[in-house]
Write an enzyme that holds these catalytic residues in place. Structure first.
Site, PDB file in Angstrom:
ATOM      1  N   HIS A   1      40.889  43.924   9.561  1.00 33.72           N
ATOM      2  CA  HIS A   1      40.771  43.128   8.336  1.00 33.72           C
ATOM      3  C   HIS A   1      39.522  43.517   7.539  1.00 33.72           C
ATOM      4  CE1 HIS A   1      37.413  40.668   9.781  1.00 33.72           C
ATOM      5  NE2 HIS A   1      38.034  40.625  10.949  1.00 33.72           N
TER       6      HIS A   1
ATOM      7  N   GLU B   1      41.947  37.489  16.947  1.00 33.36           N
ATOM      8  CA  GLU B   1      40.683  37.831  17.595  1.00 33.36           C
ATOM      9  C   GLU B   1      40.519  36.996  18.870  1.00 33.36           C
ATOM     10  OE1 GLU B   1      38.394  39.696  18.634  1.00 33.36           O
ATOM     11  OE2 GLU B   1      37.432  40.129  16.706  1.00 33.36           O
TER      12      GLU B   1
END
Length: 202
Positions: free
Chosen positions: A9, A82
Site C-alpha cells: 500500500h 497486516e
C-alpha cells in the site's frame, strides 16, 4: 507457472512517523494517494485475471487505481491484512520500549512466537495466515497472473518464503510503499522476478 504481482500500500502518516499500524484502519496521506495513482499506471496492458486486496482502507485505496486500469473488480480478503500488534498498535518502537519491555524485547530478537496482549498475533501466526491465503490463490489461479495489494509485514513473509529465510533473521531487503514485487510459483517453487521496484514513483 503462476505469477503474482504483490504491491505494498501507499504511504500513510503513520508510515512517516514510524508507528506500528497493524490492523488500525488508516487512510493514505496525500503522498500515498499520488503513489497509488502512479502504481496504477504501471499495470496498463497487463493481462491479469484477478485483483485481490487486504480489506484495510490503505490497501483498498492503493488497489482502486489498479482496479480501474485493469478493469477488474477488487476482491477483499481479511487474510491479507497486516499483522495485529495488540497493545502496541499506534506506537513507535521508542514508545514501546518505554512502556512494554516484554514487547520491545520480542521485537528486538524477532521472537517468532510472542503475541502482544490485546489481540496481537505472533510472527508465526501471521506467517501461517498469509501463506495459507497465497497458497489458496495459487491453487485457484494455476498458470495465470494475478495482482495482490497488501502490507509490509505480509511482503516480509512472502520474501522469506521465496528465499527460504527463517522468521528470526533480520530484514535486510527493501519493502517500499507502493513498491512492485513479482513472484513466479511453479510446482511449489517460489522465484523472485522483481523486488522492491518503486521506479514509477521517481
Amino acid at each position: 507457472m503462476t505469477r503474482i504481482c504483490f504491491v505494498r500500500h501507499g504511504e500513510t502518516d503513520w508510515n512517516v512517523e514510524l508507528r506500528l499500524q497493524g490492523q488500525m484502519d488508516l487512510a493514505l496521506n496525500a503522498n500515498g494517494e499520488a503513489q497509488a495513482t502512479a502504481v496504477g499506471r504501471r499495470f496498463a496492458g497487463l493481462a491479469a485475471v484477478a485483483l485481490y486486496s487486504s480489506d484495510l482502507l490503505r490497501a483498498r485505496q492503493t488497489a482502486q487505481p489498479i482496479s480501474e486500469i485493469l478493469h477488474l473488480p477488487m476482491t477483499l480478503l481479511q487474510a491479507l491484512r497486516e499483522r495485529h500488534f495488540g497493545r502496541c498498535e499506534g506506537m513507535t518502537l521508542e514508545e514501546i520500549a518505554h512502556q512494554y519491555e516484554k514487547d520491545a524485547h520480542a521485537i528486538a530478537i524477532h521472537d517468532p512466537d510472542y503475541a502482544s496482549p490485546g489481540g496481537g498475533e505472533s510472527r508465526r501466526e501471521h506467517q501461517a495466515r498469509v501463506l495459507d491465503c497465497i497458497d489458496h490463490l495459487v491453487q485457484k489461479h494455476k498458470g495465470q497472473t494475478v495482482v495482490v495489494v497488501t502490507h509490509g509485514g505480509a511482503l516480509d513473509i512472502i520474501y522469506r518464503r521465496a528465499r527460504g529465510l527463517p522468521l528470526q533473521a533480520p530484514r535486510d531487503y527493501p519493502i517500499p510503499n507502493a513498491g512492485i514485487n513479482w513472484i513466479a510459483i511453479n510446482k511449489g517453487q517460489w522465484t523472485i522476478e522483481t523486488w522492491g521496484d518503486d521506479s514509477h514513483l521517481r
